[in-house]
Write an enzyme that holds these catalytic residues in place. Structure first.
Site, PDB file in Angstrom:
ATOM      1  N   SER A 159       0.825  -1.213   0.000  1.00 47.05           N
ATOM      2  CA  SER A 159       0.000   0.000   0.000  1.00 47.05           C
ATOM      3  C   SER A 159       0.861   1.265   0.000  1.00 47.05           C
ATOM      4  O   SER A 159       2.010   1.269   0.460  1.00 47.05           O
ATOM      5  CB  SER A 159      -0.913   0.014   1.227  1.00 47.05           C
TER       6      SER A 159
HETATM    7  N1  SAM Z   1      -0.494  -5.052   4.045  1.00 49.37           N
HETATM    8  C1  SAM Z   1       0.233  -5.365   2.834  1.00 49.37           C
HETATM    9  C2  SAM Z   1       1.629  -4.798   2.827  1.00 49.37           C
HETATM   10  O1  SAM Z   1       2.033  -4.149   3.808  1.00 49.37           O
HETATM   11  O2  SAM Z   1       2.331  -5.062   1.857  1.00 49.37           O
HETATM   12  C3  SAM Z   1      -0.501  -4.956   1.593  1.00 49.37           C
HETATM   13  C4  SAM Z   1      -1.714  -5.777   1.393  1.00 49.37           C
HETATM   14  S1  SAM Z   1      -2.255  -5.961  -0.267  1.00 49.37           S
HETATM   15  C5  SAM Z   1      -2.917  -4.389  -0.607  1.00 49.37           C
HETATM   16  C6  SAM Z   1      -3.647  -7.035   0.042  1.00 49.37           C
HETATM   17  C7  SAM Z   1      -3.258  -8.444   0.396  1.00 49.37           C
HETATM   18  O3  SAM Z   1      -4.418  -9.110   0.893  1.00 49.37           O
HETATM   19  C8  SAM Z   1      -2.772  -9.257  -0.775  1.00 49.37           C
HETATM   20  O4  SAM Z   1      -1.503  -9.784  -0.513  1.00 49.37           O
HETATM   21  C9  SAM Z   1      -3.819 -10.366  -0.905  1.00 49.37           C
HETATM   22  O5  SAM Z   1      -3.315 -11.611  -1.349  1.00 49.37           O
HETATM   23  C10 SAM Z   1      -4.326 -10.456   0.514  1.00 49.37           C
HETATM   24  N2  SAM Z   1      -5.637 -11.080   0.680  1.00 49.37           N
HETATM   25  C11 SAM Z   1      -6.750 -10.947  -0.086  1.00 49.37           C
HETATM   26  N3  SAM Z   1      -7.750 -11.702   0.411  1.00 49.37           N
HETATM   27  C12 SAM Z   1      -7.265 -12.307   1.536  1.00 49.37           C
HETATM   28  C13 SAM Z   1      -7.820 -13.207   2.501  1.00 49.37           C
HETATM   29  N4  SAM Z   1      -9.073 -13.641   2.439  1.00 49.37           N
HETATM   30  N5  SAM Z   1      -7.035 -13.623   3.522  1.00 49.37           N
HETATM   31  C14 SAM Z   1      -5.752 -13.205   3.615  1.00 49.37           C
HETATM   32  N6  SAM Z   1      -5.170 -12.360   2.731  1.00 49.37           N
HETATM   33  C15 SAM Z   1      -5.924 -11.912   1.708  1.00 49.37           C
END
Ligand code: SAM
Length: 204
Positions: free
Chosen positions: A52
């Site tokens: 992000s």
């Molecule tokens: N917090 C992260 C960072 O500091 O890099 C950025 C997060 S990224 C915008 C969103 C993440 O949520 C992705 O890696 C995606 O695979 C994960 N995601 C989506 N659905 C999910 C779920 N049901 N459970 C766990 N992770 C999930």
């Protein structure tokens, strides 16, 4: 990054600002874009996912009102950067990622830098983490159609949850405080996150 992006946009919590000065964001982005690590934008981290924008990390963290000893659940580990910022500011951080390649990378990175209080789990985070519940704080870093019920159940009374909630391609950042078993919600800034995919999120 802190002086040009976060303070001018109103981030005031000194502990958040200090954590974001300290955590080496460049170590959480792929080497080929390391020169852009501190730019004012989200960046690709592989598997069609993103780290992000720094401001979004800062405002979400500030809204959590961390004092230092909280047990925090993050849904969406991604690169592990947000988890590292949380690990600077809270007691224990449990972070769930559904894509094992990303989880493995984040786990190694967090261990290598020394964040022993950050625990990475591969799972569908929309179901929460019953084994470690209840949590003082929960942060969802992917776009949710609504806040998953299991996460509300696993939040302590008086606890705070922060999440982007709305349509698949545009959301509003929401802060909810659990009072008498229900979330009292405040609406913050518009935002765009990759989708939260899972049983209580978007399907596929
Ligand atoms: N917090 C992260 C960072 O500091 O890099 C950025 C997060 S990224 C915008 C969103 C993440 O949520 C992705 O890696 C995606 O695979 C994960 N995601 C989506 N659905 C999910 C779920 N049901 N459970 C766990 N992770 C999930």
């Amino acid at each position: 990054m802190v002086d040009t992006q976060l303070i001018p946009r109103g981030i005031r919590d000194e502990r958040v600002l200090a954590a974001m000065r300290k955590v080496p964001r460049h170590l959480f982005v792929p080497e080929y874009i390391r020169h852009s690590a501190y730019d004012d934008m989200a960046l690709p981290i592989g598997e069609d996912q993103t780290i992000s924008q720094p401001y979004m990390v800062a405002i979400m963290t500030e809204l959590l009102e961390l004092k230092g000893d909280e047990k925090v659940l993050e849904i969406g580990t991604g690169s592990g950067y947000q988890a590292a910022v949380l690990a600077e500011l809270a007691g224990e951080v449990y972070t769930i990622e559904r894509i094992s390649e990303l989880a493995d990378r984040a786990k190694s990175k967090l261990a290598e830098i020394g964040y022993g209080n950050a625990h990475v789990i591969v799972s569908d985070g929309t179901k929460g983490l019953e084994d470690a519940a209840p949590f003082d704080r929960i942060i969802i870093t992917a776009a949710a159609p609504k806040i998953p019920d299991p996460l509300i159940d696993q939040l302590k009374e008086g606890g705070i949850i922060v999440a982007p909630v709305g349509e698949r391609f545009s959301q509003m950042l929401i802060k909810g405080r659990k009072e008498k078993g229900v979330l009292i919600e405040e609406y913050h800034t518009p935002c765009v996150f990759v989708p939260l995919v899972g049983e209580y999120g978007w399907r596929g």
